[in-house]
Enzyme design. Structure first.
Site, short mmCIF file in Angstrom:
data_model
loop_
_atom_site.label_atom_id
_atom_site.label_comp_id
_atom_site.label_asym_id
_atom_site.label_seq_id
_atom_site.Cartn_x
_atom_site.Cartn_y
_atom_site.Cartn_z
N GLU A 126 0.82 -1.21 0.00
CA GLU A 126 0.00 0.00 0.00
C GLU A 126 0.86 1.26 0.00
OE1 GLU A 126 -3.54 2.32 2.49
OE2 GLU A 126 -2.56 0.57 3.38
N LYS B 217 -2.66 -2.04 -2.94
CA LYS B 217 -3.71 -1.15 -2.46
C LYS B 217 -3.33 0.26 -2.88
CE LYS B 217 -6.42 0.08 1.63
NZ LYS B 217 -6.75 -0.30 3.03
#
Length: 295
Positions: free
Chosen positions: A176, A213
């Site tokens: 992420e 992500k």
């Protein structure tokens, strides 16, 4: 690795519930839920309250695998129980929802337009514990605030080095590198970021698989090349500070991208709500996020 969970994460319809607020973000999450700092007087009391909130969400009859593929947990949540069952086991055995674990320890100060992750002490032990508690994968977050090629390369290198370590432990990493929605010329940041990530994916060994992500992009379907890459199990999106309505609208325009929302999922929930009111509010969020995730 649990093959049924892997298949669900690769092909299932739905979204990921991000329930991984940690020490720094927990007071804000509790405040949004109607619990101010005057309601607790120690970190232990704070974490008891947030576990009660998460338990109320997870045990709600509207929090089901029909709409929710997975949930990301904070370490303390992983180590606690729901109805006398370890939280990860409750998610999978009772709800058929795949459990993930947040493993990062927060962010370093900004340098070269980015915030790298702080060192993660005792990571091997944490990963061993996660495997023992039947966690499927992990999530680690860093932040990009400017279009600085050096900084973005440092972010991606750090994330992929960590991902290899996590993969070697038998878990699937969610990488992420969040792009700040207020970044100047966000579209240019996304261009540099996508190219750098594709280079890192191409360099992965053939038996490695990661999830990504990402912040919802300025250009629709911008992350299609990441979604289609053979080294990527799934690409999910964070709400990143957008309102739930805007996040849902942006998500719906990006085919193959599914949500991994936290604030947008929990928006409107309040500790003083009756169970019926709580479930109705949560259902509205779940339905809206799900509908946007299956485009």
């Amino acid at each position: 690795m649990n093959d049924e969970q892997r298949e669900r994460m690769r092909d299932g319809k739905g979204f990921i519930a991000a329930l991984d607020q940690s020490g720094g973000s927990t007071p804000k999450a509790l405040a949004a839920y109607g619990i101010g700092k005057d309601r607790y007087h120690s970190e232990a009391e704070m974490f008891d309250l947030v576990h009660e909130m998460r338990t109320r969400v997870i045990t709600s009859p509207v929090f089901t695998s029909e709409h929710i593929l997975a949930a990301i947990l904070f370490t303390q949540t992983m180590r606690r129980q729901i109805d006398d069952i370890d939280t990860a086991d409750y998610l999978w055995e009772r709800k058929h929802i795949v459990p993930f674990l947040k493993v990062d320890e927060g962010l370093m100060d900004t340098a070269d337009g980015v915030q790298l992750m702080k060192p993660i002490p005792n990571l091997p032990q944490l990963l061993e514990e996660a495997v023992g508690r039947r966690i499927f994968g992990t999530k680690a977050r860093s932040v990009i605030a400017a279009n600085d090629a050096k900084g973005i390369r440092a972010i991606v290198d750090q994330q992929f080095a960590l991902a290899r370590q996590i993969g070697e432990a038998g878990l699937v990493p969610i990488i992420e590198p969040e792009i700040d929605i207020h970044a100047a010329d966000k579209a240019s940041v996304e261009e540099t970021f996508r190219g750098t990530v594709l280079d890192a994916l191409d360099a992965l060994p053939g038996d490695y698989e990661v999830m990504l992500k990402v912040t919802l992009p300025e250009r629709d379907d911008w992350y299609a090349p990441l979604i289609e890459h053979p080294g990527v199990l799934r690409v999910v999106a964070l709400s990143g500070g957008y309102s739930r309505e805007e996040a849902d609208a942006r998500l719906a325009r990006n085919h193959g991208l599914i949500a991994s929302f936290s604030r947008a999922l929990l928006d409107g929930l309040d500790v003083e709500q009756t169970q019926a009111e709580f479930d109705a509010t949560l259902k509205a969020s779940v339905d809206a996020i799900y509908d946007s995730s299956i485009t």
